[in-house]
Enzyme design. Structure first.
Site, PDB file in Angstrom:
ATOM      1  CB  SER A 255     -52.805  87.373  -1.764  1.00 20.76           C
ATOM      2  OG  SER A 255     -51.483  86.705  -1.661  1.00 20.76           O
ATOM      3  CG  ASP A 257     -49.054  87.505   0.214  1.00 22.14           C
ATOM      4  OD1 ASP A 257     -49.484  86.577   0.707  1.00 22.14           O
ATOM      5  OD2 ASP A 257     -48.930  88.163  -0.624  1.00 22.14           O
ATOM      6  CE  LYS A 279     -51.783  84.311  -3.647  1.00 22.41           C
ATOM      7  NZ  LYS A 279     -50.366  84.226  -3.042  1.00 22.41           N
ATOM      8  CB  THR A 280     -51.587  81.028   3.411  1.00 15.84           C
ATOM      9  OG1 THR A 280     -51.668  79.669   2.899  1.00 15.84           O
ATOM     10  CG2 THR A 280     -52.925  81.178   4.021  1.00 15.84           C
ATOM     11  CE  LYS A 312     -45.530  81.649  -6.652  1.00 19.18           C
ATOM     12  NZ  LYS A 312     -45.829  82.462  -5.575  1.00 19.18           N
ATOM     13  CG  ASP A 315     -36.540  69.612  -5.249  1.00 18.79           C
ATOM     14  OD1 ASP A 315     -36.261  68.897  -6.251  1.00 18.79           O
ATOM     15  OD2 ASP A 315     -36.121  70.267  -4.379  1.00 18.79           O
ATOM     16  CB  SER A 370     -48.297  88.958 -12.095  1.00 12.99           C
ATOM     17  OG  SER A 370     -47.380  88.690 -10.863  1.00 12.99           O
ATOM     18  CD  GLN A 428     -47.198  91.462  -8.759  1.00 13.40           C
ATOM     19  OE1 GLN A 428     -47.103  90.855  -9.634  1.00 13.40           O
ATOM     20  NE2 GLN A 428     -48.073  90.467  -7.947  1.00 13.40           N
ATOM     21  CD  GLN A 429     -44.888  93.244 -15.874  1.00 12.52           C
ATOM     22  OE1 GLN A 429     -44.587  94.123 -16.578  1.00 12.52           O
ATOM     23  NE2 GLN A 429     -45.013  92.149 -15.909  1.00 12.52           N
ATOM     24  NE  ARG A 449     -47.827  93.832  -2.742  1.00 12.42           N
ATOM     25  CZ  ARG A 449     -46.754  93.730  -3.195  1.00 12.42           C
ATOM     26  NH1 ARG A 449     -45.633  94.470  -3.209  1.00 12.42           N
ATOM     27  NH2 ARG A 449     -46.757  93.089  -4.336  1.00 12.42           N
TER      28      ARG A 449
HETATM   29  P1  5BU Z   1     -49.894  91.529  -4.362  1.00 12.79           P
HETATM   30  O1  5BU Z   1     -49.702  92.305  -3.134  1.00 12.79           O
HETATM   31  O2  5BU Z   1     -51.513  91.579  -5.190  1.00 12.79           O
HETATM   32  O3  5BU Z   1     -48.966  91.970  -5.424  1.00 12.79           O
HETATM   33  O4  5BU Z   1     -49.647  90.004  -4.385  1.00 12.79           O
HETATM   34  C1  5BU Z   1     -49.897  89.131  -5.127  1.00 12.79           C
HETATM   35  C2  5BU Z   1     -49.780  87.653  -4.536  1.00 12.79           C
HETATM   36  O5  5BU Z   1     -49.739  86.690  -5.621  1.00 12.79           O
HETATM   37  C3  5BU Z   1     -48.369  87.281  -3.746  1.00 12.79           C
HETATM   38  O6  5BU Z   1     -48.680  86.520  -2.558  1.00 12.79           O
HETATM   39  C4  5BU Z   1     -47.504  86.855  -5.001  1.00 12.79           C
HETATM   40  O7  5BU Z   1     -46.722  85.962  -4.087  1.00 12.79           O
HETATM   41  C5  5BU Z   1     -48.755  86.093  -5.785  1.00 12.79           C
HETATM   42  N1  5BU Z   1     -48.199  85.789  -7.067  1.00 12.79           N
HETATM   43  C6  5BU Z   1     -47.883  86.851  -7.913  1.00 12.79           C
HETATM   44  O8  5BU Z   1     -48.137  87.949  -7.677  1.00 12.79           O
HETATM   45  N2  5BU Z   1     -47.544  86.585  -9.067  1.00 12.79           N
HETATM   46  C7  5BU Z   1     -47.580  85.321  -9.566  1.00 12.79           C
HETATM   47  O9  5BU Z   1     -47.146  85.232 -11.150  1.00 12.79           O
HETATM   48  C8  5BU Z   1     -47.716  84.184  -8.718  1.00 12.79           C
HETATM   49  C9  5BU Z   1     -48.117  84.562  -7.427  1.00 12.79           C
HETATM   50 BR1  5BU Z   1     -47.535  82.673  -9.557  1.00 12.79          BR
END
Ligand code: 5BU
Length: 478
Positions: A255, A257, A279-280, A312, A315, A370, A428-429, A449
């Site tokens: 990803s 990001d 992924k972007t 995502k 709408d 997640s 985030q998990q 990350r």
């Molecule tokens: P990370 O840096 O590994 O935490 O990034 C995870 C990426 O996946 C990030 O771009 C989120 O927007 C994307 N993502 C996510 O983390 N969890 C989800 O449930 C979904 C997308 Br849907």
């Protein structure tokens, strides 16, 4: 402190407490099944520690509430979980039921004690889940008197396939903590040496209950390779992706990001050889341009990866059509894959499809997320899977945290993956690549990350590639 932080801090503290009171032990133990295990959970001792017991009950309650489960009563699996269910019931004013373990021996005795309305729902509470059989037995007892069981909550999930087995039985299992997270916490605090943690991981790996024995469809899902699944599926993008995964030996999506085109192109070039997909999030880029799209497409062709724009869409059909086709980004022109929430109903897919199909584009439906406390659970997830099944000409799989469909053509992609780290303090998990692929049965892991924040993203990507592909190979042969 944020809610998510508070919760993970509390889980961390609880795990350390459980270790201290020897409710979690390491050594050489013979389990009920006769198997030798390097880890043993003896939660019976918690009745001697009221503060800990209370905290377990509170965390069980919060975990359940976060999952969105709805229930009219609670029932603990006898015996260890009985006091836990009692505390949940008393503190949150939800009636409790007691399942008699010995009822069979007495024939006429009631199996379920307590008052309930037939057709009402009951939450099952358990201390540890291994194969899920005790939860299943309790569910069967409750169902035999007309109760409905759709959810269960457990303190510790040994991550040996019980969650999967329960899902097959129609029960969504939530846990406060799993073995992998427990090991990460104990390692972080240096309570156990890495060799012990590795021994336990090996044990879990080699002692995972297969998700199903009987139904032939499920069996074939388990042993089909990416190549075979590519042959089976109809959509050209899914076919191409399976082909790339097999030939590059990569089920890793990175990803990207990052907020400038230069950073993204540099990363794409560095990690390109190791990934099946990039992924972007195009709307975070400050200097987006047509040249960027051209350079990214060239890199995708050179390194053989697909581009997935994580837009995502959520709408009505008419609006998402514009968002997909028009505006600054013209996503449909360059992204092989996009994703959509099922929230708006099938119209979101109908709209996207009219733009995407002519260009041979594909879509993933977001069936689970997640992030802590997300609402994509239970009935919502089930309805999302149904929606995907009804739009297989465009939907090629799911963004999910677990395998949701036995259809071998559907690809399951799991974000929230890191080799080290439990979360990011913003909800985030994380799970490890092994957990994502073996325990949760993801086909593709999505790592952001963990790769792009690494000082050496190429080497990091290679590590994730190896870990995830080895996990897939293990799944193929076990
Ligand atoms: P990370 O840096 O590994 O935490 O990034 C995870 C990426 O996946 C990030 O771009 C989120 O927007 C994307 N993502 C996510 O983390 N969890 C989800 O449930 C979904 C997308 Br849907």
């Amino acid at each position: 402190m944020r809610q998510a932080d508070k919760m993970s801090d509390r889980v961390e503290k609880l795990m350390l407490d459980l270790f201290d009171i020897e409710a979690v032990k390491f050594g050489d133990f013979t389990l009920k099944s006769g198997i030798q295990s390097p880890i043993y959970f003896d939660l019976r001792v918690i009745v001697s520690y009221p503060v800990i017991m209370n905290e377990v009950a509170e965390l069980l309650w919060e975990t359940t509430k976060t999952s969105g489960a709805k229930f009219a009563t609670v029932c603990g699996v006898p015996y260890t979980a009985l006091p836990l269910a009692t505390l949940m019931s008393a503190h949150h004013d939800v009636p409790m039921l007691i399942r008699r373990k010995e009822a069979k021996d007495y024939g006429t005795k009631k199996m379920i004690e307590g008052k309930f309305e037939p057709g009402s729902s009951c939450l099952i509470v358990e201390d540890v889940v291994t194969s899920g059989s005790s939860v299943k037995e309790t569910a069967e007892s409750l169902e035999s008197v007309g109760l409905v069981v759709t959810d269960a909550v457990v303190l510790l999930d040994r991550e040996q396939g019980g969650k999967q087995k329960l899902r097959e039985a129609g029960i969504a299992l939530q846990s406060i903590c799993g073995t992998s997270q427990l090991l990460r916490i104990l390692r972080k605090h240096e309570k156990i040496p890495e060799s012990v943690a590795e021994q336990v991981r090996d044990f879990v790996r080699n002692n995972t209950f297969p998700p199903s024995q009987e139904p032939p469809v499920k069996k074939s899902r388990k042993i089909l390779s990416y190549r075979e699944r590519g042959d089976l599926c109809q959509h050209p993008v899914a076919k191409q992706l399976f082909g790339i995964m097999e030939s590059k030996k990569s089920n890793l999506a990175v990803s990207a990001d990052l907020c400038t085109t230069a950073q993204i192109l540099k990363l794409a070039d560095e990690v390109g050889p190791h990934i099946c997909m990039l992924k972007t999030h195009v709307d975070i880029i400050s200097d987006f341009s047509a040249e960027f799209v051209q350079s990214l497409t060239e890199l995708a062709n050179r390194h053989e990866f697909l581009i997935f724009e994580d837009r995502k869409f959520a709408d009505i059909g008419s609006t998402v059509q514009h968002q997909y086709r028009d505006g600054l980004f013209q996503i449909a022109d360059w992204a092989h894959l996009i994703n959509a929430h099922s929230l708006p109903g099938a119209g979101v897919l109908e709209g996207l499809k009219q733009v995407g199909l002519g260009k041979q584009r594909a879509c993933l439906l977001i069936a689970e997320m997640s992030s802590q406390g997300n609402l994509a659970t239970g009935e919502y997830t089930k309805a999302t899977v149904k929606m995907a099944e009804e739009h297989q000409d465009f939907v090629v799989g799911f963004i999910s945290q677990s395998q949701l469909s036995d259809n071998p053509a559907f690809i399951h992609m799991t974000p929230g993956v890191q080799l080290s780290g439990l979360g990011d303090g913003l909800g985030q998990q994380y799970v490890s690549p092994w957990d994502a692929v073996v325990t949760r049965r993801a086909d593709v892991i999505i790592v952001g990350r963990g790769v792009y924040k690494d000082p050496d993203p190429a080497t990091a990507a290679q590590s994730y590639q190896t870990a995830a592909f080895q996990a897939y190979q293990h799944r193929l042969t076990n």
